[in-house]
Design a protein around this motif. Structure first.
Motif, PDB file in Angstrom:
ATOM      1  N   ALA A  35       0.618  -0.723   0.253  1.00 40.54           N
ATOM      2  CA  ALA A  35      -0.181  -0.102  -0.141  1.00 40.54           C
ATOM      3  C   ALA A  35       0.755   1.478   0.168  1.00 40.54           C
ATOM      4  O   ALA A  35       0.388   2.416  -0.416  1.00 40.54           O
ATOM      5  N   LEU A  36       2.013   1.451   0.782  1.00 39.85           N
ATOM      6  CA  LEU A  36       2.614   2.489   1.078  1.00 39.85           C
ATOM      7  C   LEU A  36       3.491   2.510  -0.767  1.00 39.85           C
ATOM      8  O   LEU A  36       3.506   3.790  -0.946  1.00 39.85           O
ATOM      9  N   ILE A  37       4.156   1.566  -1.030  1.00 42.99           N
ATOM     10  CA  ILE A  37       5.038   1.924  -2.157  1.00 42.99           C
ATOM     11  C   ILE A  37       3.681   2.734  -3.721  1.00 42.99           C
ATOM     12  O   ILE A  37       3.946   3.065  -4.172  1.00 42.99           O
ATOM     13  N   MET A  38       2.755   2.545  -3.902  1.00 43.58           N
ATOM     14  CA  MET A  38       1.934   2.453  -4.424  1.00 43.58           C
ATOM     15  C   MET A  38       0.696   3.634  -4.035  1.00 43.58           C
ATOM     16  O   MET A  38       0.773   4.587  -4.785  1.00 43.58           O
ATOM     17  N   ALA A  39       1.206   4.246  -2.647  1.00 45.52           N
ATOM     18  CA  ALA A  39       0.681   6.049  -2.242  1.00 45.52           C
ATOM     19  C   ALA A  39       1.602   6.783  -2.754  1.00 45.52           C
ATOM     20  O   ALA A  39       1.952   8.158  -3.361  1.00 45.52           O
ATOM     21  N   ALA A  40       3.168   6.104  -2.756  1.00 48.23           N
ATOM     22  CA  ALA A  40       4.259   7.022  -3.252  1.00 48.23           C
ATOM     23  C   ALA A  40       4.421   7.115  -4.541  1.00 48.23           C
ATOM     24  O   ALA A  40       4.465   8.232  -5.240  1.00 48.23           O
ATOM     25  N   ILE A  41       3.911   6.654  -5.705  1.00 46.14           N
ATOM     26  CA  ILE A  41       3.854   6.360  -6.958  1.00 46.14           C
ATOM     27  C   ILE A  41       3.246   6.963  -7.296  1.00 46.14           C
ATOM     28  O   ILE A  41       2.910   8.118  -8.094  1.00 46.14           O
ATOM     29  N   ASN A  42       1.768   7.051  -6.342  1.00 47.81           N
ATOM     30  CA  ASN A  42       1.023   7.380  -7.169  1.00 47.81           C
ATOM     31  C   ASN A  42       0.704   9.082  -6.789  1.00 47.81           C
ATOM     32  O   ASN A  42      -0.644  10.082  -7.256  1.00 47.81           O
ATOM     33  N   ASN A  43       1.548   9.859  -5.203  1.00 45.57           N
ATOM     34  CA  ASN A  43       1.227  10.493  -5.460  1.00 45.57           C
ATOM     35  C   ASN A  43       0.093  11.166  -4.243  1.00 45.57           C
ATOM     36  O   ASN A  43      -0.408  12.082  -4.462  1.00 45.57           O
ATOM     37  N   GLU A  44       0.002   9.290  -3.644  1.00 46.13           N
ATOM     38  CA  GLU A  44      -1.396   9.809  -2.470  1.00 46.13           C
ATOM     39  C   GLU A  44      -0.887  10.285  -1.242  1.00 46.13           C
ATOM     40  O   GLU A  44       0.502   9.533  -0.966  1.00 46.13           O
ATOM     41  N   PRO A  45      -1.770  10.120  -0.448  1.00 48.56           N
ATOM     42  CA  PRO A  45      -1.059  10.121   1.135  1.00 48.56           C
ATOM     43  C   PRO A  45      -1.280   8.753   1.609  1.00 48.56           C
ATOM     44  O   PRO A  45      -2.059   8.132   1.146  1.00 48.56           O
ATOM     45  N   PHE A  46      -0.280   8.712   2.253  1.00 50.63           N
ATOM     46  CA  PHE A  46      -0.024   7.823   3.431  1.00 50.63           C
ATOM     47  C   PHE A  46       0.260   7.427   4.872  1.00 50.63           C
ATOM     48  O   PHE A  46       0.613   8.004   5.224  1.00 50.63           O
ATOM     49  N   ASP A  47      -0.482   6.382   5.837  1.00 50.51           N
ATOM     50  CA  ASP A  47      -0.454   7.413   6.963  1.00 50.51           C
ATOM     51  C   ASP A  47       0.581   5.670   7.859  1.00 50.51           C
ATOM     52  O   ASP A  47       0.254   5.097   8.040  1.00 50.51           O
ATOM     53  N   VAL A  48       2.233   6.905   7.276  1.00 51.74           N
ATOM     54  CA  VAL A  48       2.963   5.882   7.756  1.00 51.74           C
ATOM     55  C   VAL A  48       2.877   5.088   9.104  1.00 51.74           C
ATOM     56  O   VAL A  48       3.246   3.591   9.341  1.00 51.74           O
ATOM     57  N   LYS A  49       2.807   6.189   9.858  1.00 51.54           N
ATOM     58  CA  LYS A  49       2.528   5.477  12.357  1.00 51.54           C
ATOM     59  C   LYS A  49       1.062   4.876  12.087  1.00 51.54           C
ATOM     60  O   LYS A  49       1.970   3.708  12.536  1.00 51.54           O
ATOM     61  N   ALA A  50       0.834   4.704  11.134  1.00 56.20           N
ATOM     62  CA  ALA A  50      -0.543   3.677  11.140  1.00 56.20           C
ATOM     63  C   ALA A  50      -0.413   2.261  10.688  1.00 56.20           C
ATOM     64  O   ALA A  50      -0.549   1.162  11.451  1.00 56.20           O
ATOM     65  N   ALA A  51       1.214   2.411   9.497  1.00 56.62           N
ATOM     66  CA  ALA A  51       1.076   0.742   9.125  1.00 56.62           C
ATOM     67  C   ALA A  51       2.300   0.257   9.990  1.00 56.62           C
ATOM     68  O   ALA A  51       1.838  -1.005  10.618  1.00 56.62           O
ATOM     69  N   VAL A  52       3.235   1.234  10.776  1.00 60.23           N
ATOM     70  CA  VAL A  52       4.210   0.735  11.522  1.00 60.23           C
ATOM     71  C   VAL A  52       3.400  -0.203  12.934  1.00 60.23           C
ATOM     72  O   VAL A  52       3.652  -1.218  13.095  1.00 60.23           O
ATOM     73  N   ALA A  53       2.266   0.314  13.167  1.00 56.23           N
ATOM     74  CA  ALA A  53       1.812   0.281  14.401  1.00 56.23           C
ATOM     75  C   ALA A  53       0.676  -0.911  14.150  1.00 56.23           C
ATOM     76  O   ALA A  53       0.793  -2.023  14.802  1.00 56.23           O
ATOM     77  N   ARG A  54       0.490  -0.792  12.395  1.00 54.46           N
ATOM     78  CA  ARG A  54      -0.346  -2.370  12.273  1.00 54.46           C
ATOM     79  C   ARG A  54       0.582  -3.262  12.195  1.00 54.46           C
ATOM     80  O   ARG A  54       0.171  -4.482  13.121  1.00 54.46           O
ATOM     81  N   VAL A  55       1.645  -3.257  11.881  1.00 54.96           N
ATOM     82  CA  VAL A  55       2.965  -4.038  11.729  1.00 54.96           C
ATOM     83  C   VAL A  55       3.488  -4.927  13.468  1.00 54.96           C
ATOM     84  O   VAL A  55       3.406  -5.531  13.808  1.00 54.96           O
ATOM     85  N   ARG A  56       3.358  -3.936  14.351  1.00 57.22           N
ATOM     86  CA  ARG A  56       4.049  -3.958  15.634  1.00 57.22           C
ATOM     87  C   ARG A  56       3.018  -5.060  16.035  1.00 57.22           C
ATOM     88  O   ARG A  56       3.261  -5.551  16.867  1.00 57.22           O
ATOM     89  N   THR A  57       1.847  -4.412  15.851  1.00 56.83           N
ATOM     90  CA  THR A  57       0.537  -5.026  16.307  1.00 56.83           C
ATOM     91  C   THR A  57       0.459  -6.660  15.762  1.00 56.83           C
ATOM     92  O   THR A  57       0.697  -7.479  17.187  1.00 56.83           O
ATOM     93  N   GLU A  58       0.856  -6.967  14.682  1.00 59.39           N
ATOM     94  CA  GLU A  58       1.169  -8.267  14.733  1.00 59.39           C
ATOM     95  C   GLU A  58       1.864  -9.131  15.199  1.00 59.39           C
ATOM     96  O   GLU A  58       2.255 -10.380  15.504  1.00 59.39           O
ATOM     97  N   VAL A  59       2.625  -8.507  15.489  1.00 64.22           N
ATOM     98  CA  VAL A  59       5.040  -9.068  15.729  1.00 64.22           C
ATOM     99  C   VAL A  59       4.118  -9.455  17.228  1.00 64.22           C
ATOM    100  O   VAL A  59       4.387 -10.385  17.927  1.00 64.22           O
ATOM    101  N   ASP A  60       3.076  -8.551  17.998  1.00 63.65           N
ATOM    102  CA  ASP A  60       2.503  -8.146  19.518  1.00 63.65           C
ATOM    103  C   ASP A  60       1.938  -9.634  19.939  1.00 63.65           C
ATOM    104  O   ASP A  60       2.576 -10.658  20.518  1.00 63.65           O
ATOM    105  N   ASP A  61       1.519  -9.619  18.486  1.00 63.62           N
ATOM    106  CA  ASP A  61      -0.035 -10.963  18.506  1.00 63.62           C
ATOM    107  C   ASP A  61       1.310 -11.861  18.293  1.00 63.62           C
ATOM    108  O   ASP A  61       0.224 -13.312  19.347  1.00 63.62           O
TER     109      ASP A  61
END
Length: 734
Positions: free
Chosen positions: A135-161
């Motif tokens: 999702a991040l790379i496509m947002a960067a390619i197409n100049n669209e907004p992206f919430d990096v903190k939310a993405a990291v938090a989603r991955v971190r939640t999965e790490v914790d789980d």
């Protein structure tokens, strides 16, 4: 610039063991860039700037350039988006607390289609990181907004789980540092260290040596105290009570101040200290009651709370607790002061990785009671300069290992011994841990099974302690002299020519040598001569089950190019690795293997995992197989029917190389110029019916047995007693 279409994720495959890419598990992703094949990174306006703004640590990625900023250099010069996605996923994992340094992206035979891999300790975590990175790379390619903190938090939640807790992870890491393999046995923290009969199991900071009786004693605080007292260990006087009224009566009998706590709680939950008033003691009863089966009232011991970690009778770490307090400013409420003065500390967090916990008044009855004792509430505004105690036994995270007096260390070890725990967390109250305990009126207040290790791994102050190493040393003592602790002989047989026969014969020879041997091959799964399954077991799952079996003292595991490409190997290293051939390229198009030369990269996986004390056994009649010899960390044993092959002659002449060959109709074990005749080839037949074996398969099995240090006489006898017919499956008539 018009919006570009998404990168397509064609196939995602988790390679669970050593594979064509690396020794470690990886997530392999087949990507179709589509129209992005025509748009390398430097041709997409603003792409590099957006990526570096969102993920500034990409500057630390060396990439193929081999230096800091190397990946950014590739971005600016122009690289394809599959490669960029690889680095984005790796960085998201790094930010989420699962450092990942390995990744590769390679083109396939189809234009625009790539294979991307990255190190994946856990499959689900890796898949979530991939989805967020996509999702991040496509947002960067197409100049669209992206919430990096939310993405990291989603991955971190999965790490914790999904991933191991910090205490378990530190033990596993310490085991890995000593070359001990591990297998996770459930979705939690039950982990097997080592293979087969050499394994040891841990569950967080409990081991298979942790007695259930000792654990039961430790969970009963009253019983623990009585046993400690009988052995001269200083403890506070106390008694079990059944109501708030009884708690007050007991406090009067014992003498104020007192402590009220659950009789079988842990981690300090429900414990209230330094109680002097009837209403506080009765309120503390209600705090303790939900946390255990009974409530205890104890004499309050003045001093600091300490946690001492004892492993196998030795003190390995100690941490000191401190009173947690805030200072009023005349404007802010208690809740606001807690957030600004305490919860703002970067060492505090909700996840296990943080040494200090977030303080939430609404969910913490201990804090509520502590405030009530000071005639305060969450919304009260303390006067400027007023010190308000929040927790009296919080922040047990200041390392003081080097300060512990030898007598204190002895008392802690004695307490663990009395209870019967191999690993124990000793809670001790003392004014000064550097002085003898009894002289200062200190005491042991609890002995805990399965203690948390985080306070010693990430102390709020002081140096981390190697507690994981101490626990691994307890499970696998260095003085035992094992060159490869936690390991059993593992023989890997890879190829397609006679591999099942080779595996079965080697398994039989190991069995005759006194090992309870597990075998996973195309003809089934066997434990010694007992057939456990009759389906094809030359795959990762079956081999994995063998390595989990505590009865198995040696394992023989068959694999082929397809299983290596699909799953990887089931073991991290092996004592002997056999490669018979490089056949089958025509069946591997789905893995983008089309040329014979590509088989080298696939089959070398078997040789790459040979231990330095082991050996690779290679078919010298096939030059592509023999060329794998330099990849072996261990010795090399060649086999061939023609003793005059130049490869065999050169190998024997080079440092007393070993080979199994046929010479003048006899099977010869050659080491340099020395030769040992095993017997006439015509007499080396299988079983009572004198079945004539395939010669190459026979030589390969002999080479593997020889590499395992099985005596030549036993090899010869074992060949003649090996029955090629499959035994009856367990539970069926023979």
């Amino acid at each position: 610039m018009a919006k570009l279409n998404d990168i397509q994720l064609l196939r995602i495959n988790y390679l669970r063991g050593p594979n064509i890419w690396t020794y470690r598990p990886v997530l392999e992703v087949w990507l179709d860039l589509g129209e992005l094949e025509d748009y390398p990174s430097h041709t997409i306006p603003g792409f590099t700037a957006r990526l570096t703004q969102w993920l500034p640590a990409l500057i630390e990625h060396h990439c193929g350039v081999g230096e800091r900023g190397g990946f950014l250099q590739r971005l600016e010069e122009g690289t394809w988006c599959g490669h960029v996605l690889e680095h984005i996923v790796i960085e998201l994992l790094n930010l989420a607390g699962m450092p990942t340094g390995f990744g590769q992206t390679r083109s396939t035979s189809q234009r625009g289609v790539y294979r991307m891999v990255f190190r994946a300790r856990d499959e689900q975590v890796a898949r979530v990181a991939l989805a967020q990175g996509h999702a991040l790379i496509m947002a960067a390619i197409n100049n669209e907004p992206f919430d990096v903190k939310a993405a990291v938090a989603r991955v971190r939640t999965e790490v914790d789980d999904q991933y191991l807790g910090p205490s378990t992870a530190c033990i596993v890491t310490a085991a890995t540092d000593r070359g001990i393999p591990h297998i996770r046995l459930n979705d939690g923290n039950l982990v097997q260290l080592g293979y087969g009969a050499s394994q040891r199991r841990i569950w967080t900071a409990e081991t298979e040596y942790t007695s259930a009786i000792a654990e039961g004693i430790a969970s009963d605080k009253d019983l623990t105290k009585s046993l400690l007292k009988s052995c001269g260990v200083p403890i506070p006087e106390g008694q079990v009570v059944n109501s708030p009224e009884e708690a007050w009566e007991a406090a009067q009998d014992i003498g104020l101040p007192v402590v009220v706590k659950p009789s079988d709680g842990n981690h300090g939950r429900g414990v209230t200290l330094d109680l002097r008033k009837q209403e506080d003691i009765e309120a503390a009863y209600h705090v303790a009651y939900p946390e255990g089966s009974d409530v205890m009232v104890e004499r309050f011991i003045p001093g600091n709370e300490h946690r001492l970690l004892v492993v196998n009778g030795k003190l390995v770490a100690a941490a000191r607790g401190e009173v947690v307090s805030i200072t009023g400013n005349g404007r802010s409420t208690v809740r606001e002061l807690i957030d600004s003065q305490l919860n703002s500390d970067p060492r505090r967090g909700y996840e296990e990785e943080y040494p200090l916990e977030i303080i939430d008044i609404a969910t913490n009855p201990k804090v509520q009671l502590e405030l009530k004792r000071q005639d305060l509430a969450a919304d009260a505004v303390p006067a400027a300069g007023r010190q308000v105690v929040i927790e009296r036994n919080g922040n047990v995270a200041v390392d003081c290992t080097d300060d512990v007096h030898p007598e204190v260390a002895y008392i802690a070890a004695l307490a663990a011994k009395v209870v019967g725990l191999d690993i124990a967390g000793i809670d001790m109250v003392a004014m000064d841990i550097s002085k003898p305990l009894q002289a200062q009126g200190g005491a042991i207040v609890e002995v805990n099974a399965g203690p948390g290790l985080l306070m010693h791994l990430k102390p709020a102050e002081g140096a981390p302690r190697p507690v994981g190493q101490a626990i691994v040393e307890h499970l696998f003592p260095s003085e035992d002299g094992d060159v490869q602790p936690g390991r059993i002989p593992v023989v890997g047989v890879a190829g397609s020519r006679g591999t099942s026969t080779i595996a079965r014969l080697v398994g039989w020879l190991l069995h005759l040598g006194g090992h309870h041997t597990g075998l996973a091959c195309t003809e089934g799964m066997f434990l010694d001569r007992r057939c456990m399954e009759t389906t094809d077991c030359a795959h990762w799952e079956a081999a994995h089950r063998l390595l989990m079996n505590k009865m198995v003292q040696a394992a023989v595991i068959e694999s082929n190019a397809r299983t290596i490409l699909r799953d990887g190997l089931a073991y991290d290293r092996c004592q002997v690795g056999v490669v018979t051939d490089m056949d089958g390229v025509e069946t591997l198009a789905e893995f983008d293997v089309h040329e014979q030369e590509q088989m080298t990269k696939v089959m070398r996986t078997q040789v790459d995992v040979v231990l330095s004390e082991g050996a690779a056994v290679l078919n010298a009649a096939i030059p592509q197989v023999a060329d794998l010899a330099p990849l072996s960390d261990g010795a090399v044993v060649l086999y061939a029917q023609d003793a005059t092959l130049p490869l065999v002659v050169e190998h024997r002449a080079n440092g007393n190389g070993r080979a199994v060959v046929v010479k003048n109709g006899r099977v010869v074990l050659a080491t340099g110029n020395a030769e040992h005749v095993l017997g006439p080839l015509s007499e080396l037949t299988f079983g009572r019916n004198a079945v004539v074996p395939d010669t190459d398969a026979l030589l390969a099995a002999i080479g593997a047995a020889w590499a395992l240090d099985i005596a030549p006489d036993l090899i010869g006898a074992g060949i003649k007693t090996f029955e090629p017919d499959l035994p009856a499956r367990a539970g069926q008539p023979g």
